[in-house]
Design a protein around this motif. Structure first.
Motif, PDB file in Angstrom:
ATOM      1  N   ASP A  74       0.836  -1.207   0.000  1.00  0.00           N
ATOM      2  CA  ASP A  74       0.000   0.000   0.000  1.00  0.00           C
ATOM      3  C   ASP A  74       0.870   1.255   0.000  1.00  0.00           C
ATOM      4  N   LEU A  75       1.907   1.242   0.834  1.00  0.00           N
ATOM      5  CA  LEU A  75       2.812   2.388   0.920  1.00  0.00           C
ATOM      6  C   LEU A  75       3.483   2.640  -0.425  1.00  0.00           C
ATOM      7  N   GLU A  76       3.972   1.591  -1.062  1.00  0.00           N
ATOM      8  CA  GLU A  76       4.643   1.745  -2.352  1.00  0.00           C
ATOM      9  C   GLU A  76       3.673   2.246  -3.424  1.00  0.00           C
ATOM     10  N   ALA A  77       2.452   1.710  -3.431  1.00  0.00           N
ATOM     11  CA  ALA A  77       1.462   2.116  -4.426  1.00  0.00           C
ATOM     12  C   ALA A  77       1.075   3.585  -4.248  1.00  0.00           C
ATOM     13  N   VAL A  78       0.847   4.016  -2.998  1.00  0.00           N
ATOM     14  CA  VAL A  78       0.474   5.407  -2.735  1.00  0.00           C
ATOM     15  C   VAL A  78       1.636   6.337  -3.053  1.00  0.00           C
ATOM     16  N   TYR A  79       2.852   5.888  -2.789  1.00  0.00           N
ATOM     17  CA  TYR A  79       4.034   6.697  -3.097  1.00  0.00           C
ATOM     18  C   TYR A  79       4.098   6.997  -4.595  1.00  0.00           C
ATOM     19  N   VAL A  80       3.892   5.982  -5.419  1.00  0.00           N
ATOM     20  CA  VAL A  80       3.917   6.161  -6.873  1.00  0.00           C
ATOM     21  C   VAL A  80       2.731   7.022  -7.324  1.00  0.00           C
ATOM     22  N   GLU A  81       1.547   6.751  -6.779  1.00  0.00           N
ATOM     23  CA  GLU A  81       0.349   7.511  -7.163  1.00  0.00           C
ATOM     24  C   GLU A  81       0.500   8.981  -6.797  1.00  0.00           C
ATOM     25  N   ARG A  82       1.022   9.259  -5.610  1.00  0.00           N
ATOM     26  CA  ARG A  82       1.214  10.661  -5.198  1.00  0.00           C
ATOM     27  C   ARG A  82       2.208  11.372  -6.092  1.00  0.00           C
TER      28      ARG A  82
END
Length: 82
Positions: free
Chosen positions: A42-50
């Motif tokens: 989740d952290l990695e996905a949100v990091y890329v999305e942000r």
């Protein structure tokens, strides 16, 4: 009589240029958030999305500034013409 000793420029009757801000420049920027009890994925996905959202938001902000500058430049050019 000193009524006409100060010369003022004529008052313009022409309306100033008004450009329409593009819709993208007016839209609020999205910001991804972590879900409750996030995982490393989740952290990695949100990091890329942000990251993508920040790029899009900067582009929209740049578009708004360029539109404002173009409007001001157009009005400045009109003001200089006799």
């Amino acid at each position: 009589m000193t009524a006409s000793c100060a010369v003022s420029p004529p008052i313009s009757t022409v309306a100033p240029v008004r450009l329409v801000l593009p819709e993208a420049a007016m839209r609020p920027c999205a910001l991804a958030v972590l879900p409750p009890d996030p995982t490393l994925g989740d952290l990695e996905a949100v990091y890329v999305e942000r990251g993508a959202q920040i790029v899009a938001c900067d582009g929209a902000r740049r578009l708004a500034v360029e539109t404002l500058e173009a409007e001001r430049n157009a009005n400045a050019l009109r003001a200089k013409k006799p």
